[in-house]
Design a protein around this motif. Structure first.
Motif, short mmCIF file in Angstrom:
data_model
loop_
_atom_site.label_atom_id
_atom_site.label_comp_id
_atom_site.label_asym_id
_atom_site.label_seq_id
_atom_site.Cartn_x
_atom_site.Cartn_y
_atom_site.Cartn_z
N UNK A 14 -6.72 -2.15 6.67
CA UNK A 14 -5.50 -2.69 6.10
C UNK A 14 -4.53 -3.07 7.21
N UNK A 15 -4.12 -4.33 7.21
CA UNK A 15 -3.12 -4.82 8.14
C UNK A 15 -1.92 -5.28 7.31
N UNK A 16 -0.74 -4.93 7.76
CA UNK A 16 0.48 -5.23 7.01
C UNK A 16 1.42 -6.08 7.84
N UNK A 17 1.96 -7.12 7.22
CA UNK A 17 3.02 -7.93 7.82
C UNK A 17 4.22 -7.80 6.88
N UNK A 18 5.32 -7.27 7.40
CA UNK A 18 6.49 -7.03 6.56
C UNK A 18 7.72 -6.96 7.44
N UNK A 19 8.87 -6.98 6.80
CA UNK A 19 10.13 -6.88 7.52
C UNK A 19 10.26 -5.50 8.16
N UNK A 20 11.15 -5.37 9.10
CA UNK A 20 11.31 -4.15 9.88
C UNK A 20 11.68 -2.91 9.09
N UNK A 21 12.24 -3.08 7.90
CA UNK A 21 12.65 -1.92 7.12
C UNK A 21 11.51 -1.29 6.33
N UNK A 22 10.28 -1.67 6.63
CA UNK A 22 9.13 -1.08 5.94
C UNK A 22 9.11 0.43 6.16
N UNK A 23 8.66 1.14 5.17
CA UNK A 23 8.60 2.60 5.24
C UNK A 23 7.70 3.05 6.39
N UNK A 24 8.09 4.11 7.02
CA UNK A 24 7.32 4.68 8.13
C UNK A 24 5.89 5.00 7.70
N UNK A 25 5.73 5.50 6.49
CA UNK A 25 4.40 5.84 5.98
C UNK A 25 3.49 4.62 5.93
N UNK A 26 4.05 3.47 5.53
CA UNK A 26 3.28 2.24 5.47
C UNK A 26 2.87 1.79 6.86
N UNK A 27 3.81 1.85 7.79
CA UNK A 27 3.53 1.47 9.18
C UNK A 27 2.41 2.34 9.76
N UNK A 28 2.46 3.63 9.48
CA UNK A 28 1.48 4.56 10.04
C UNK A 28 0.11 4.43 9.38
N UNK A 29 0.09 4.12 8.10
CA UNK A 29 -1.18 4.03 7.38
C UNK A 29 -1.96 2.77 7.75
N UNK A 30 -1.24 1.70 8.04
CA UNK A 30 -1.89 0.43 8.34
C UNK A 30 -2.61 0.48 9.68
N UNK A 31 -3.74 -0.20 9.76
CA UNK A 31 -4.46 -0.30 11.03
C UNK A 31 -3.61 -1.08 12.04
#
Length: 52
Positions: A14-31
């Motif tokens: 899973x790769x995520x592209x999102x604005x900087x305010x993304x939750x820390x959990x999402x940032x950490x879970x993404x490859x």
């Protein structure tokens, strides 16, 4: 997060592209996490018109 977690469980990368305010959990879970802040002008700039 539930969707991301389920995809990872099923073996997806899973790769995520999102604005900087993304939750820390999402940032950490993404490859990979790609922050879109600072890209707004690039995304909204009109494409050059093709020569006729």
């Amino acid at each position: 997060m539930p969707v991301v977690e389920k995809l990872i469980e099923r073996g997806f990368k899973v790769e995520v592209a999102f604005w900087g305010q993304a939750a820390r959990e999402l940032r950490q879970a993404a490859a990979n996490f790609f922050e879109l802040d600072g890209k707004f002008d690039e995304f909204t700039r009109a494409a050059p018109q093709a020569a006729a």
